[in-house]
Design an enzyme around this catalytic site. Structure first.
Site, PDB file in Angstrom:
ATOM      1  N   GLU A  93       0.874  -1.251   0.136  1.00 19.27           N
ATOM      2  CA  GLU A  93       0.022   0.099  -0.093  1.00 19.27           C
ATOM      3  C   GLU A  93       0.751   1.210  -0.040  1.00 19.27           C
ATOM      4  O   GLU A  93       2.020   1.439   0.463  1.00 19.27           O
ATOM      5  CB  GLU A  93      -0.688   0.007   1.316  1.00 19.27           C
ATOM      6  CG  GLU A  93      -1.915  -1.018   1.427  1.00 19.27           C
ATOM      7  CD  GLU A  93      -2.347  -1.050   2.785  1.00 19.27           C
ATOM      8  OE1 GLU A  93      -3.288  -1.792   3.105  1.00 19.27           O
ATOM      9  OE2 GLU A  93      -2.169   0.011   3.605  1.00 19.27           O
ATOM     10  N   CYS A 107       2.991   8.473   1.661  1.00 18.03           N
ATOM     11  CA  CYS A 107       3.235   7.442   2.545  1.00 18.03           C
ATOM     12  C   CYS A 107       3.550   6.216   1.831  1.00 18.03           C
ATOM     13  O   CYS A 107       2.543   5.697   1.204  1.00 18.03           O
ATOM     14  CB  CYS A 107       2.152   7.500   3.679  1.00 18.03           C
ATOM     15  SG  CYS A 107       2.716   6.204   4.856  1.00 18.03           S
ATOM     16  N   CYS A 114       5.323  -6.905   8.190  1.00 18.41           N
ATOM     17  CA  CYS A 114       6.336  -6.268   9.036  1.00 18.41           C
ATOM     18  C   CYS A 114       6.552  -7.541  10.283  1.00 18.41           C
ATOM     19  O   CYS A 114       5.685  -7.919  10.746  1.00 18.41           O
ATOM     20  CB  CYS A 114       5.731  -4.904   9.716  1.00 18.41           C
ATOM     21  SG  CYS A 114       7.036  -4.283  10.691  1.00 18.41           S
ATOM     22  N   CYS A 118       3.898  -4.449  15.851  1.00 20.79           N
ATOM     23  CA  CYS A 118       3.222  -3.794  16.879  1.00 20.79           C
ATOM     24  C   CYS A 118       1.959  -4.103  16.858  1.00 20.79           C
ATOM     25  O   CYS A 118       0.900  -4.375  16.142  1.00 20.79           O
ATOM     26  CB  CYS A 118       3.409  -2.504  16.233  1.00 20.79           C
ATOM     27  SG  CYS A 118       5.016  -1.660  16.506  1.00 20.79           S
ATOM     28  N   CYS A 121      -1.321  -2.333  15.213  1.00 22.39           N
ATOM     29  CA  CYS A 121      -1.095  -2.137  13.641  1.00 22.39           C
ATOM     30  C   CYS A 121      -1.522  -3.340  12.800  1.00 22.39           C
ATOM     31  O   CYS A 121      -1.161  -4.482  12.979  1.00 22.39           O
ATOM     32  CB  CYS A 121       0.402  -1.830  13.406  1.00 22.39           C
ATOM     33  SG  CYS A 121       0.860  -1.981  11.655  1.00 22.39           S
ATOM     34  N   SER A 196      10.426   6.661   9.199  1.00 26.71           N
ATOM     35  CA  SER A 196       9.957   6.446  10.395  1.00 26.71           C
ATOM     36  C   SER A 196      10.209   4.898  10.929  1.00 26.71           C
ATOM     37  O   SER A 196      10.029   4.038  10.203  1.00 26.71           O
ATOM     38  CB  SER A 196       8.391   6.573  10.383  1.00 26.71           C
ATOM     39  OG  SER A 196       7.927   6.160  11.626  1.00 26.71           O
ATOM     40  N   CYS A 339      -1.934   2.217   8.310  1.00 25.35           N
ATOM     41  CA  CYS A 339      -0.963   1.121   7.367  1.00 25.35           C
ATOM     42  C   CYS A 339      -1.428  -0.088   7.506  1.00 25.35           C
ATOM     43  O   CYS A 339      -1.841  -0.656   8.667  1.00 25.35           O
ATOM     44  CB  CYS A 339       0.325   1.529   8.351  1.00 25.35           C
ATOM     45  SG  CYS A 339       1.335   0.260   8.568  1.00 25.35           S
TER      46      CYS A 339
HETATM   47  S1  SF4 Z   1       3.813  -0.046  13.218  1.00 24.25           S
HETATM   48 FE1  SF4 Z   1       5.252   0.005  11.821  1.00 24.25          FE
HETATM   49  S2  SF4 Z   1       6.935  -1.235  12.756  1.00 24.25           S
HETATM   50 FE2  SF4 Z   1       4.966  -1.617  14.057  1.00 24.25          FE
HETATM   51  S3  SF4 Z   1       4.135  -3.449  12.955  1.00 24.25           S
HETATM   52 FE3  SF4 Z   1       3.167  -1.719  11.849  1.00 24.25          FE
HETATM   53  S4  SF4 Z   1       4.607  -1.346  10.054  1.00 24.25           S
HETATM   54 FE4  SF4 Z   1       5.743  -2.485  11.666  1.00 24.25          FE
END
Ligand code: SF4
Length: 367
Positions: A93, A107, A114, A118, A121, A196, A339
């Site tokens: 994306e 972005c 990932c 986190c 997310c 970031s 995200c």
């Molecule tokens: S916030 Fe960023 S670092 Fe954390 S899981 Fe999502 S994409 Fe990965």
């Protein structure tokens, strides 16, 4: 029999090797770059500065872009979300945000999924598949520039805040940054590029030494180890003390302000006590805190957003420590612009995400 995947014209080394093998002059590469990055051609065939035979040969061996645009969603606030498909059928994306005064920021993603995981997310819930290549990273910007060209616009600001932890994919990301800065390609100044990170300490040092002009944002989200480890497991590897030492060195060396991202999770990290702790942690640092209202549905099913009053109180307390603190406008809520939200819903990433979420639901939720 499977058809071999052709490389793309964004893979400079492959194009250079092809031209050398074909006995072509090195300036042909500049002509191709001009056509691809500046003239924004849509087909190899449109590179009319090249002789016809070379154009045909290139078209047989290369595709123009390493990804195809699968979806382009427009939010009621003007935010565009783009969903790309890689040649191995992963979804990636990018989100184009329009700020006041029509400043455009894109972005972009650096990984498929990932590994940092986190808890709040959507990307973190989908697991990790692979790093994006340099061509796939800059390909996102190129696609969006082609769309913007219709209205005489271009991407002027880039944030690496999409899917993935950019500093884990350090080499490809830094090669992409060099291409983004290249005046003959995208011509985006380093001060308009932000990386970031969740806090990959050794790579922050590498970034500082390699490209100190690029902006740094840090996903902090909690002012102490106990809470940060709960919502960001990466804190186990790089605890707050080591991260803050590195960031102090970064600001002392570069004299650049660091942006601290703090997502406001109702009942998790938004108490006045934690605001005081955050203010104390960042007082005296060259820092700017961005409070980000949580986009519900992005991570844990039971996570909720902080109320507006709670966020404003948090802001007021942090500012009381002479730490600049703003509340970030949330873009594109109606198109799953946070995200990873869209990629989680579609394509083969979704299978991994579903497995991951089932696994997480049997774990102890963040308290
Ligand atoms: S916030 Fe960023 S670092 Fe954390 S899981 Fe999502 S994409 Fe990965």
């Amino acid at each position: 029999m499977q058809t071999a995947v052709k490389p793309s014209l964004l893979e400079a080394e492959a194009v250079r090797a092809f031209l050398t093998a074909a006995g072509e002059k090195p300036y042909r590469l500049s002509q191709i770059d001009q056509a691809v990055y500046r003239d924004l051609v849509l087909e190899v065939d449109e590179i009319t500065t090249l002789p016809t035979a070379l154009r045909e040969d290139l078209a047989r061996h290369f595709v123009l872009s390493p990804m195809t645009l699968k979806k382009d969603a427009l939010s009621s606030d003007g935010t565009n979300k783009f969903l790309f498909e890689t040649t191995d059928e992963y979804l990636v994306e990018s989100v184009l945000m329009r700020h006041k005064g029509d400043r455009l920021t894109l972005c972009i993603s650096s990984q498929v999924g990932c590994p940092v995981k986190c808890s709040f997310c959507a990307t973190g819930t989908m697991g990790y598949s692979r790093n994006l290549t340099t061509a796939e990273i800059v390909g996102q910007v190129l696609h969006v520039n082609r769309k913007l060209a219709l209205t005489g616009e271009r991407v002027r600001n880039i944030v690496f805040m999409g899917m993935g932890e950019p500093l884990i994919n350090y080499d490809h990301v830094m090669d992409a940054v060099a291409i983004l800065k290249d005046q003959k390609k995208f011509g985006i100044g380093a001060r308009h590029i932000t990386i970031s990170t969740s806090g990959i300490v050794p790579r922050i040092k590498d970034l500082m030494e390699r490209d100190p002009q690029v902006n740094l944002a840090v996903s902090l989200h909690a002012p102490n180890d106990a809470l940060r480890t709960k919502i960001m497991p990466i804190n186990n590897a790089y605890p707050l003390a080591s991260l803050m030492d590195m960031l102090k060195l970064y600001t002392d060396t570069t004299n650049k302000r660091i942006f601290y991202e703090y997502i406001m999770l109702g009942g998790v990290n938004d108490s006045p006590l934690l605001a005081h702790e955050l203010g104390t942690l960042l007082r005296g640092h060259l820092a700017h805190v961005n409070l980000i209202p949580y986009n519900p549905g992005a991570g844990w099913p039971d996570m909720k957003a902080s109320s507006r009053n709670r966020i404003m109180e948090f802001q007021r307390i942090v500012q009381g420590y002479d730490v600049p603190c703003t509340i970030r406008y949330t873009f594109g809520q109606d198109i799953d612009a946070a995200c990873g939200q869209l990629a989680v819903k579609e394509g083969k990433n979704a299978v991994a995400a579903e497995k991951q979420q089932k696994f997480q639901r049997v774990q102890k939720p963040v308290s």
